[in-house]
Design a protein around this motif. Structure first.
Motif, PDB file in Angstrom:
ATOM      1  N   TYR A   1       6.016  52.855  15.360  1.00 28.33           N
ATOM      2  CA  TYR A   1       5.858  52.429  16.758  1.00 28.33           C
ATOM      3  C   TYR A   1       7.177  51.905  17.337  1.00 28.33           C
ATOM      4  CZ  TYR A   1       0.962  52.838  15.543  1.00 28.33           C
ATOM      5  OH  TYR A   1      -0.243  53.323  15.130  1.00 28.33           O
ATOM      6  N   GLY A   2       8.253  52.119  16.604  1.00 26.73           N
ATOM      7  CA  GLY A   2       9.561  51.644  17.081  1.00 26.73           C
ATOM      8  C   GLY A   2       9.953  50.348  16.383  1.00 26.73           C
ATOM      9  N   SER A   3      11.221  50.244  16.025  1.00 24.12           N
ATOM     10  CA  SER A   3      11.707  49.045  15.326  1.00 24.12           C
ATOM     11  C   SER A   3      11.602  47.808  16.214  1.00 24.12           C
ATOM     12  CB  SER A   3      13.167  49.244  14.919  1.00 24.12           C
ATOM     13  OG  SER A   3      13.731  48.014  14.546  1.00 24.12           O
ATOM     14  N   MET A   4      11.173  46.701  15.604  1.00 23.71           N
ATOM     15  CA  MET A   4      11.067  45.451  16.366  1.00 23.71           C
ATOM     16  C   MET A   4      12.228  44.513  16.040  1.00 23.71           C
ATOM     17  SD  MET A   4       6.990  44.717  16.228  1.00 23.71           S
ATOM     18  CE  MET A   4       6.876  44.664  14.445  1.00 23.71           C
ATOM     19  N   GLU A   5      13.210  45.026  15.268  1.00 25.69           N
ATOM     20  CA  GLU A   5      14.299  44.153  14.807  1.00 25.69           C
ATOM     21  C   GLU A   5      15.599  44.410  15.549  1.00 25.69           C
ATOM     22  OE1 GLU A   5      14.746  45.055  10.687  1.00 25.69           O
ATOM     23  OE2 GLU A   5      12.683  44.499  10.208  1.00 25.69           O
ATOM     24  N   GLU A   6      16.379  43.330  15.727  1.00 27.62           N
ATOM     25  CA  GLU A   6      17.752  43.476  16.220  1.00 27.62           C
ATOM     26  C   GLU A   6      18.614  44.017  15.084  1.00 27.62           C
ATOM     27  OE1 GLU A   6      19.867  43.142  19.002  1.00 27.62           O
ATOM     28  OE2 GLU A   6      17.870  43.368  19.850  1.00 27.62           O
ATOM     29  N   PRO A   7      19.490  44.981  15.345  1.00 26.59           N
ATOM     30  CA  PRO A   7      20.386  45.438  14.277  1.00 26.59           C
ATOM     31  C   PRO A   7      21.461  44.404  13.963  1.00 26.59           C
ATOM     32  CG  PRO A   7      20.907  46.534  16.350  1.00 26.59           C
ATOM     33  CD  PRO A   7      19.683  45.703  16.610  1.00 26.59           C
ATOM     34  N   VAL A   8      22.043  44.500  12.746  1.00 25.72           N
ATOM     35  CA  VAL A   8      23.209  43.674  12.455  1.00 25.72           C
ATOM     36  C   VAL A   8      24.406  44.304  13.179  1.00 25.72           C
ATOM     37  CG1 VAL A   8      22.343  43.024  10.162  1.00 25.72           C
ATOM     38  CG2 VAL A   8      23.965  44.903  10.359  1.00 25.72           C
ATOM     39  N   ASN A   9      25.435  43.491  13.372  1.00 23.48           N
ATOM     40  CA  ASN A   9      26.661  43.973  13.997  1.00 23.48           C
ATOM     41  C   ASN A   9      27.773  43.891  12.941  1.00 23.48           C
ATOM     42  OD1 ASN A   9      29.162  44.159  15.322  1.00 23.48           O
ATOM     43  ND2 ASN A   9      28.343  43.304  17.222  1.00 23.48           N
ATOM     44  N   PRO A  10      28.023  44.996  12.241  1.00 22.79           N
ATOM     45  CA  PRO A  10      28.974  44.929  11.119  1.00 22.79           C
ATOM     46  C   PRO A  10      30.384  44.541  11.534  1.00 22.79           C
ATOM     47  CG  PRO A  10      28.208  47.206  11.470  1.00 22.79           C
ATOM     48  CD  PRO A  10      27.472  46.342  12.440  1.00 22.79           C
ATOM     49  N   LEU A  11      30.806  44.991  12.715  1.00 21.60           N
ATOM     50  CA  LEU A  11      32.173  44.686  13.166  1.00 21.60           C
ATOM     51  C   LEU A  11      32.347  43.185  13.391  1.00 21.60           C
ATOM     52  CD1 LEU A  11      32.395  47.575  15.763  1.00 21.60           C
ATOM     53  CD2 LEU A  11      33.713  47.436  13.639  1.00 21.60           C
ATOM     54  N   LEU A  12      31.348  42.617  14.064  1.00 23.96           N
ATOM     55  CA  LEU A  12      31.417  41.194  14.371  1.00 23.96           C
ATOM     56  C   LEU A  12      31.303  40.362  13.086  1.00 23.96           C
ATOM     57  CD1 LEU A  12      31.763  39.468  16.846  1.00 23.96           C
ATOM     58  CD2 LEU A  12      29.289  39.475  17.170  1.00 23.96           C
ATOM     59  N   TYR A  13      30.455  40.798  12.174  1.00 17.82           N
ATOM     60  CA  TYR A  13      30.285  40.071  10.911  1.00 17.82           C
ATOM     61  C   TYR A  13      31.608  39.957  10.168  1.00 17.82           C
ATOM     62  CZ  TYR A  13      25.158  39.908  10.739  1.00 17.82           C
ATOM     63  OH  TYR A  13      23.846  39.631  10.974  1.00 17.82           O
ATOM     64  N   VAL A  14      32.255  41.118   9.935  1.00 16.77           N
ATOM     65  CA  VAL A  14      33.465  41.070   9.109  1.00 16.77           C
ATOM     66  C   VAL A  14      34.584  40.309   9.818  1.00 16.77           C
ATOM     67  CG1 VAL A  14      32.983  43.049   7.623  1.00 16.77           C
ATOM     68  CG2 VAL A  14      34.170  43.419   9.746  1.00 16.77           C
ATOM     69  N   LEU A  15      34.611  40.390  11.152  1.00 19.70           N
ATOM     70  CA  LEU A  15      35.612  39.608  11.885  1.00 19.70           C
ATOM     71  C   LEU A  15      35.323  38.113  11.724  1.00 19.70           C
ATOM     72  CD1 LEU A  15      35.895  41.728  15.151  1.00 19.70           C
ATOM     73  CD2 LEU A  15      37.823  41.088  13.680  1.00 19.70           C
ATOM     74  N   ALA A  16      34.051  37.754  11.826  1.00 22.76           N
ATOM     75  CA  ALA A  16      33.683  36.344  11.699  1.00 22.76           C
ATOM     76  C   ALA A  16      33.950  35.840  10.279  1.00 22.76           C
ATOM     77  CB  ALA A  16      32.210  36.155  12.059  1.00 22.76           C
ATOM     78  N   TYR A  17      33.755  36.695   9.283  1.00 16.30           N
ATOM     79  CA  TYR A  17      34.002  36.278   7.900  1.00 16.30           C
ATOM     80  C   TYR A  17      35.503  36.134   7.635  1.00 16.30           C
ATOM     81  CZ  TYR A  17      29.137  37.793   6.973  1.00 16.30           C
ATOM     82  OH  TYR A  17      27.784  37.966   6.993  1.00 16.30           O
TER      83      TYR A  17
END
Ligand SMILES: Cc1ncc(C[n+]2csc(CCOP(=O)(O)OP(=O)(O)O)c2C)c(N)n1
Ligand code: SF4
Ligand SMILES: [Mg+2]
Length: 298
Positions: A154-170
Motif C-alpha cells: 500500500y506504499g511505504s509509510m517510512e521516511e528514507p535515510v539520507n546517506p549524504l547528510l549522515y556521512v557529512l554529519a558523522y
C-alpha cells in the motif's frame, strides 16, 4: 605488503576487468558504475595486486568478482569492518568498499558512523538504487515514502535515510555523488575519492531497471541531474554541503559535496605511528617467555 608502493604507471581500464561476465539484468546501473570504476582505477595508476575490493551481499556487491584486484564478497552489512581490518593490517593496499543501500544503511548501518569517525583510509562506494535488488524488490532504507514494493503493497509509510547528510554529519572528509548517466562525472568523483587520504564516500544513484521506479532510471537522471560545480558550490564549505545534501531524494546533485581541505590523520597512519613509538619499549620475546615460565606466572 609495505606502506611504500612503487610509483604509479599509466594503466588501461581493461587491466582491471576480470574474465567473469557480470550477471546483472541488462540495463542495470551497476554496469556503468563498474565501467567508471575501471576508468578511475586506470587514472589512479595502481596495479591490481595493490588493490583490495571488499563488498557485502547484494547485486552491487558482486563488483569484486568483476575486477582483477583482490576481492572479498563477504557478509551482508559487514564490508566496512572487514575493509578496515584489511587496511590496518596491509597499509600499502588501496582498499575500496562497494555495496548496496540495503547493505550499507540497513543491516550495515551501525558500522557506518564508526567507520567514518575512525577515518581509516578507504573508499566507500554505495550503489544506491533505493531497493533490495538481489532479494527481488523489497523496501530499502533509501526507498522514498509511498513506494509500492512487495513488502509495502500500500506504499511505504517510512521516511528514507539520507546517506549524504549522515556521512557529512558523522564527519567524513570526502563526500560525493554520481550517476552512470554522467560517466565522466562518475569516473572523476570515484578517482578523487580513491585519491583522498581518509574515509571517502561516493553515493552512486545506480538504477535498478527490474524493481526500481520509472523516475529513478537513467533517462530521468539525464533530465534532472545538476552538477554541483555548475551551481558554484565551494566543496570546502561543509555547512553548505549539508544544506545541499538535505535535498537528497528531491534533487539529483552530482559532484563533490565536501572535501576537507585539511584532511585529518587517518586511523591506519596513527596505528603505524603508535607501533613505531612503542616498538623500542616492547618486551623481547625471550623475556615474555621467561616471565610466563616463572612459578606463579608473570
Ligand atoms: C544476514 C543476512 N540477512 C539478509 C540477507 C538477504 N539479503 C541479501 S542481499 C539483501 C539486500 C540487498 O539490497 P542492497 O544492499 O540494496 O543491494 P542491491 O541488491 O540492491 O544491489 C538481503 C536482504 C543476507 N544475505 N544475509
Ligand atoms: S535486480 Fe536490479 S539491481 Fe539487481 S541486477 Fe537486476 S537491475 Fe540490477
Ligand atoms: Mg539496493
Amino acid at each position: 605488503m609495505t606502506a611504500t608502493l612503487p610509483p604509479s604507471r599509466p594503466m588501461e581500464p581493461k587491466e582491471f576487468k576480470s574474465d567473469l561476465k557480470p550477471i546483472w539484468c541488462p540495463g542495470c546501473g551497476d554496469f556503468g558504475v563498474l565501467q567508471a570504476l575501471y576508468r578511475a582505477l586506470a587514472g589512479v595508476g595502481r596495479p591490481p595486486q595493490e588493490i583490495a575490493f571488499v563488498s557485502g551481499i547484494g547485486c552491487s556487491s558482486r563488483i569484486p568478482g568483476y575486477t582483477t584486484a583482490y576481492g572479498f564478497n563477504s557478509v551482508h552489512g559487514r564490508a566496512l569492518p572487514i575493509a578496515q581490518g584489511i587496511k590496518i593490517a596491509n597499509p600499502g593496499l588501496l582498499v575500496i568498499v562497494a555495496g548496496g543501500d540495503g547493505d550499507g544503511f540497513s543491516i550495515g548501518g551501525g558500522h557506518l558512523p564508526h567507520a567514518v569517525r575512525r577515518n581509516v583510509d578507504l573508499t566507500y562506494i554505495v550503489m544506491d538504487n533505493q531497493i533490495y535488488g538481489l532479494t527481488k524488490g523489497q523496501l530499502s532504507p533509501t526507498s522514498p515514502r509511498g513506494l509500492h514494493t512487495v513488502t509495502s503493497g500500500y506504499g511505504s509509510m517510512e521516511e528514507p535515510v539520507n546517506p549524504l547528510l549522515y556521512v557529512l554529519a558523522y564527519g567524513a572528509g570526502f563526500v560525493a555523488q554520481g550517476t552512470p548517466a554522467d560517466m565522466p562525472g562518475l569516473t572523476s568523483v570515484i578517482e578523487e575519492a580513491i585519491r583522498f587520504p581518509g574515509f571517502a564516500f561516493v553515493n552512486v544513484q545506480s538504477p535498478c531497471v527490474t524493481f526500481g521506479e520509472e523516475e529513478q532510471q537513467l533517462k530521468a537522471h539525464r533530465a534532472h541531474m545538476k552538477a554541483l560545480a555548475s551551481l558554484g558550490h565551494d566543496d570546502a564549505d561543509r555547512l553548505k554541503a549539508m544544506a545541499l545534501a538535505s535535498d537528497y531524494g528531491k534533487e539529483l546533485y552530482t559532484g563533490v559535496f565536501y572535501r576537507n581541505p585539511e584532511p585529518a590523520p587517518t586511523y591506519d597512519a596513527l596505528v603505524r605511528q603508535r607501533q613505531a613509538e612503542l616498538q623500542p619499549k616492547a618486551l623481547r620475546r625471550e623475556r615474555i617467555l621467561e616471565l610466563f615460565r616463572k612459578p606463579g606466572g608473570p
